[in-house]
Design a protein around this motif. Structure first.
Motif, mmCIF file in Angstrom:
data_model
loop_
_atom_site.group_PDB
_atom_site.id
_atom_site.type_symbol
_atom_site.label_atom_id
_atom_site.label_comp_id
_atom_site.label_asym_id
_atom_site.label_seq_id
_atom_site.Cartn_x
_atom_site.Cartn_y
_atom_site.Cartn_z
ATOM 1 N N GLY A 110 28.980 67.602 90.291
ATOM 2 C CA GLY A 110 29.032 69.014 90.651
ATOM 3 C C GLY A 110 30.444 69.587 90.735
ATOM 4 O O GLY A 110 30.629 70.775 90.974
ATOM 5 N N CYS A 111 31.458 68.735 90.543
ATOM 6 C CA CYS A 111 32.849 69.217 90.561
ATOM 7 C C CYS A 111 33.134 69.933 89.243
ATOM 8 O O CYS A 111 32.626 69.548 88.198
ATOM 9 C CB CYS A 111 33.836 68.063 90.716
ATOM 10 S SG CYS A 111 33.694 67.201 92.291
ATOM 11 N N LYS A 112 33.967 70.974 89.312
ATOM 12 C CA LYS A 112 34.264 71.753 88.107
ATOM 13 C C LYS A 112 34.999 70.908 87.063
ATOM 14 O O LYS A 112 34.743 71.012 85.870
ATOM 15 C CB LYS A 112 35.112 72.974 88.475
ATOM 16 C CG LYS A 112 35.308 73.898 87.281
ATOM 17 C CD LYS A 112 36.089 75.130 87.633
ATOM 18 C CE LYS A 112 36.225 76.004 86.386
ATOM 19 N NZ LYS A 112 37.292 76.975 86.504
ATOM 20 N N GLY A 168 36.888 64.101 86.213
ATOM 21 C CA GLY A 168 37.990 63.308 86.758
ATOM 22 C C GLY A 168 38.601 63.961 87.985
ATOM 23 O O GLY A 168 39.749 63.694 88.336
ATOM 24 N N CYS A 169 37.836 64.851 88.626
ATOM 25 C CA CYS A 169 38.292 65.518 89.852
ATOM 26 C C CYS A 169 38.676 64.461 90.892
ATOM 27 O O CYS A 169 37.942 63.492 91.097
ATOM 28 C CB CYS A 169 37.163 66.393 90.394
ATOM 29 S SG CYS A 169 37.581 67.314 91.888
ATOM 30 N N THR A 170 39.832 64.638 91.508
ATOM 31 C CA THR A 170 40.255 63.668 92.533
ATOM 32 C C THR A 170 39.809 64.113 93.925
ATOM 33 O O THR A 170 40.116 63.465 94.919
ATOM 34 C CB THR A 170 41.795 63.488 92.545
ATOM 35 O OG1 THR A 170 42.395 64.716 92.977
ATOM 36 C CG2 THR A 170 42.322 63.114 91.165
ATOM 37 N N HIS A 171 39.103 65.247 93.979
ATOM 38 C CA HIS A 171 38.564 65.781 95.237
ATOM 39 C C HIS A 171 39.669 66.058 96.255
ATOM 40 O O HIS A 171 39.487 65.860 97.449
ATOM 41 C CB HIS A 171 37.519 64.838 95.848
ATOM 42 C CG HIS A 171 36.618 64.197 94.828
ATOM 43 N ND1 HIS A 171 35.915 64.917 93.904
ATOM 44 C CD2 HIS A 171 36.346 62.885 94.585
ATOM 45 C CE1 HIS A 171 35.217 64.076 93.147
ATOM 46 N NE2 HIS A 171 35.470 62.854 93.523
ATOM 47 N N THR A 172 40.829 66.452 95.765
ATOM 48 C CA THR A 172 41.916 66.795 96.691
ATOM 49 C C THR A 172 42.335 68.250 96.488
ATOM 50 O O THR A 172 41.855 69.127 97.207
ATOM 51 C CB THR A 172 43.114 65.829 96.541
ATOM 52 O OG1 THR A 172 43.470 65.719 95.157
ATOM 53 C CG2 THR A 172 42.781 64.450 97.078
ATOM 54 N N LYS A 208 36.712 74.351 93.263
ATOM 55 C CA LYS A 208 35.294 74.103 92.940
ATOM 56 C C LYS A 208 34.947 72.610 92.912
ATOM 57 O O LYS A 208 34.400 72.088 91.953
ATOM 58 C CB LYS A 208 34.929 74.756 91.597
ATOM 59 C CG LYS A 208 35.132 76.269 91.588
ATOM 60 C CD LYS A 208 34.005 76.938 90.811
ATOM 61 C CE LYS A 208 33.848 78.399 91.155
ATOM 62 N NZ LYS A 208 34.798 79.316 90.558
ATOM 63 N N CYS A 209 35.306 71.964 94.002
ATOM 64 C CA CYS A 209 35.069 70.520 94.129
ATOM 65 C C CYS A 209 33.835 70.302 95.015
ATOM 66 O O CYS A 209 33.802 70.714 96.168
ATOM 67 C CB CYS A 209 36.302 69.846 94.726
ATOM 68 S SG CYS A 209 35.996 68.170 95.286
ATOM 69 N N ALA A 210 32.834 69.643 94.448
ATOM 70 C CA ALA A 210 31.575 69.431 95.161
ATOM 71 C C ALA A 210 31.743 68.511 96.372
ATOM 72 O O ALA A 210 31.015 68.628 97.359
ATOM 73 C CB ALA A 210 30.527 68.864 94.209
#
Ligand SMILES: Nc1nc2c(ncn2[C@@H]2O[C@H](COP(=O)(O)OP(=O)(O)OP(=O)(O)O)[C@@H](O)[C@H]2O)c(=O)[nH]1
Ligand SMILES: [Zn+2]
Length: 293
Positions: free
Chosen positions: A246-248, A251-255, A259-261
């Motif tokens: 669900g992250c935009k 390879g989103c690092t969620h930091t 738009k980070c799920a």
């Protein structure tokens, strides 16, 4: 030629279990050539010279290995964390979980000393247990003093190689004693190894419990955490992995990403704040790590 599993390494000998018999084997020169040192837990092919001795010919590919204790092909890690004395430590638990996930070992969380939990501490411990179960982990509550929950651990051993882990004083030795009271002599030997703290144990042995093998030395070290790469870290949090679709950004690092799920789940309370905070602190730690040459 026969095949078997190394269950003990001692003074240059490897003890290979094959069809119910243990062969004392030497490594021979093949390993110097192939640059592989046999480890306890390795599956090997060997040449028996008689009913008790032989020499190892080859080491089969490993699915994983640990530095401490030096052991290969670990299926699961029993993470013993006391509810109190010492207090339940989710920061340390998350560190162990990251290490274990990175090595593709199945973690089993054991919350020990449940008999010492009073009414004041109870809600806090129950919340943690609930949180980790929500992630998908098996969490067992035990007391070796009352024996409550001890038996529930037994079925997990069958057919697996397990390693115990957890800080000093949480009750690892007590739990092993409770699981294998018949190991009378050997238990002293186990507690000796389990009590060794930071020292590297040269002698490692797999002991049989519940139809499986358990390392007689507790596992994992800071060394192993040092090998975790930044890209690997988000993959070691199963509840992040489950949401990362669900992250935009791929390879989103969620930091820092928008738009980070994962961050949304954290903001809405679906992911407990301490899990996310530990993740961020591990990211920082890895970034600050000096490169190793
Ligand atoms: N009340 C209570 N005490 C426990 C329990 N399990 C262990 N203990 C006590 O906690 C202390 C530490 O237990 P150990 O089994 O030696 O802990 P350990 O994890 O093996 O510790 P190290 O050998 O230092 O790694 C001992 O005094 C045990 O009697 C439990 O379930 N309830
Ligand atoms: Zn994200």
């Amino acid at each position: 030629m026969a095949e078997g599993k190394i269950i003990k390494a001692l003074s240059g000998f490897y003890y290979v279990l094959s069809e119910g018999r243990v062969y004392q084997c030497r490594g021979r020169g093949v390993f110097r050539k192939r640059k592989v040192t046999p480890l306890v837990g390795d599956y090997v092919s060997f040449q028996a010279e008689n009913e008790r001795e032989g020499y190892i010919l080859d080491v089969f590919e490993r699915k994983n290995e640990l530095v401490r204790p030096p052991i290969a092909n670990i299926d699961q890690a029993i993470l013993v964390f006391s509810a109190v004395e010492p207090d339940f430590n989710p920061a340390l638990l998350d560190r162990f979980l990251v290490l274990i996930e990175a090595k593709h070992i199945r973690p089993i969380i054991v919350v020990s000393k449940m008999d010492l939990v009073d009414d004041e501490t109870k809600p806090r411990i129950e919340q943690y247990i609930c949180d980790y179960r929500q992630i998908g982990y098996d969490v067992l509550e035990v007391s070796t003093k009352t024996r409550a929950g001890v038996e529930s651990l037994l079925p997990y051993f069958e057919g697996n190689v397990s390693v115990f882990a957890g800080q000093s004083g949480v009750g690892k030795s007590s739990l092993l004693n409770a699981l294998r009271p018949d190991l009378q002599l050997k238990t002293g030997h186990i507690s000796h190894h389990l009590g060794r703290g930071k020292h590297t144990t040269r002698h490692v042995e797999l002991i049989e419990i519940g139809g499986g093998f358990v390392a007689d030395t507790p596992g994992f070290s800071a060394l192993e955490f040092d090998e975790i790469a930044l890209e690997q870290l988000p993959l070691c949090f199963p509840e992040f992995v489950a949401r990362s679709g669900g992250c935009k950004f791929r390879g989103c690092t969620h930091t820092a990403e928008p738009k980070c799920a994962v961050k949304e789940a954290f903001a809405s309370g679906d992911i407990p704040c301490y899990r996310y905070e530990h993740y961020v602190s591990f990211v920082e730690e890895i970034k600050e790590r000096k490169p190793r040459y």
